[in-house]
Enzyme design. Structure first.
Site, PDB file in Angstrom:
ATOM      1  N   HIS A 128       0.827  -1.205   0.000  1.00  0.00           N
ATOM      2  CA  HIS A 128       0.000   0.000   0.000  1.00  0.00           C
ATOM      3  C   HIS A 128       0.863   1.258   0.000  1.00  0.00           C
ATOM      4  CE1 HIS A 128      -3.521   2.498   1.153  1.00  0.00           C
ATOM      5  NE2 HIS A 128      -2.635   3.155   1.887  1.00  0.00           N
ATOM      6  N   GLU A 129       1.892   1.282   0.846  1.00  0.00           N
ATOM      7  CA  GLU A 129       2.739   2.480   0.934  1.00  0.00           C
ATOM      8  C   GLU A 129       3.584   2.671  -0.327  1.00  0.00           C
ATOM      9  OE1 GLU A 129       2.095   4.543   3.122  1.00  0.00           O
ATOM     10  OE2 GLU A 129       0.889   3.254   4.403  1.00  0.00           O
ATOM     11  N   HIS A 147       1.494   4.219  -3.004  1.00  0.00           N
ATOM     12  CA  HIS A 147       1.314   5.669  -2.904  1.00  0.00           C
ATOM     13  C   HIS A 147       2.421   6.397  -3.666  1.00  0.00           C
ATOM     14  CE1 HIS A 147      -2.151   6.378  -0.431  1.00  0.00           C
ATOM     15  NE2 HIS A 147      -1.688   5.720   0.611  1.00  0.00           N
ATOM     16  N   GLU A 157      -6.403   6.346  -1.502  1.00  0.00           N
ATOM     17  CA  GLU A 157      -6.252   5.183  -0.626  1.00  0.00           C
ATOM     18  C   GLU A 157      -6.748   3.915  -1.312  1.00  0.00           C
ATOM     19  OE1 GLU A 157      -4.646   5.188   2.238  1.00  0.00           O
ATOM     20  OE2 GLU A 157      -4.263   7.326   1.967  1.00  0.00           O
TER      21      GLU A 157
END
Length: 273
Positions: free
Chosen positions: A136-137, A140, A199
């Site tokens: 997820h990070e 981003h 997100e």
């Protein structure tokens, strides 16, 4: 009114001329502020943060964060090369650090500078859980969400100036009413949905990356089940939040996991941790 029209025209032209297509989402994204400006500043801020906080080194957990981060970022490189974007990561400098902090959080700065707080480790629980957070990070950074937030903020400021000019001849009460309406409208109607969409994008991209790296994408939904349990059900309504609700994320990740496995199979990955 001529000034107002000119200001709004500037906003529109800025948006049109500052869009770039992201290979991971296939969408046109805001890129008013170039990475040539963003990345050096982000790297400097990251280094300053590490100096001012307790970085955990030499432990199994600290090494695990680095190892999983390298696997996830390597998966992104494989995906980019396979999809004709070998140059995309120019200027990126991946770094993964575990920082002593009880907050249940992890974050990524533009260019691939990632921090895990020790507080999230019991919730991540397993290497696959860490991979879900890491994916997820990393996503981003790959989707340039930091750049998009900065660009959106600049457009919001331009629009605020235009709105202020438009009502400058009105009564003070009218100006205050319009200003309040503009602030609430852009916050709940534009900026918060914009953040939630980021997100959601990061969840979906991250799921694919963790699968290509050899981690079971089914574990991402399990991670968010633990996140939900840890929160005790305390969360603002989704429309007031920068993030989708836990239930939304769990449902999305469960639905997307089969497609992530299919994508991983293209890279020869057929079994998962």
């Amino acid at each position: 009114m001529k000034i107002t029209k000119i200001l709004y025209l500037i906003v529109v032209l800025t948006i049109v001329n500052a869009c770039a297509t992201n290979p991971f989402t296939g969408k046109k994204t805001l890129a008013i502020v170039p990475n040539s400006q963003i990345l050096p500043a982000a790297f400097q801020q990251y280094d300053q943060f590490l100096k001012e906080n307790k970085v955990v080194t030499g432990t199994n957990e600290a090494e695990l964060i680095k190892r999983v981060g390298q696997k996830i970022s390597k998966a992104s490189e494989r995906w980019l090369n396979a999809n004709g974007h070998p140059e995309y990561l120019e200027g990126y400098s991946w770094e993964y650090n575990l920082v002593k902090n009880e907050a249940v959080n992890a974050w990524c700065m533009p260019g691939g500078k990632i921090v895990f707080y020790t507080g999230i480790m019991p919730i991540a629980k397993t290497e696959a859980g860490i991979a879900a957070v890491m994916g997820h990070e990393v996503a981003h950074a790959l989707a340039n969400h930091g750049q998009q937030r900065m660009s959106a903020g600049q457009i919001q400021q331009l629009a605020a100036v235009g709105t202020s000019v438009a009502v400058s001849g009105k009564s003070q009460a009218t100006q205050q009413l319009v200003g309040t309406a503009f602030g609430l409208g852009t916050q709940f109607g534009v900026m918060l949905p914009f953040s939630r969409s980021h997100e959601t994008e990061a969840d979906k991209i991250g799921l694919t990356l963790m699968a290509i790296a050899g981690y079971n994408p089914d574990e991402a939904a399990n991670l968010w089940q633990r996140m939900k349990a840890n929160s005790g059900g305390q969360a603002p309504p989704e429309f007031m939040s920068t993030h989708p609700s836990n239930d939304t994320r769990i449902a999305n990740l469960t639905a997307w996991a089969p497609a992530a496995k299919i994508e991983a199979k293209k890279f020869g990955v057929t079994s998962f941790k």
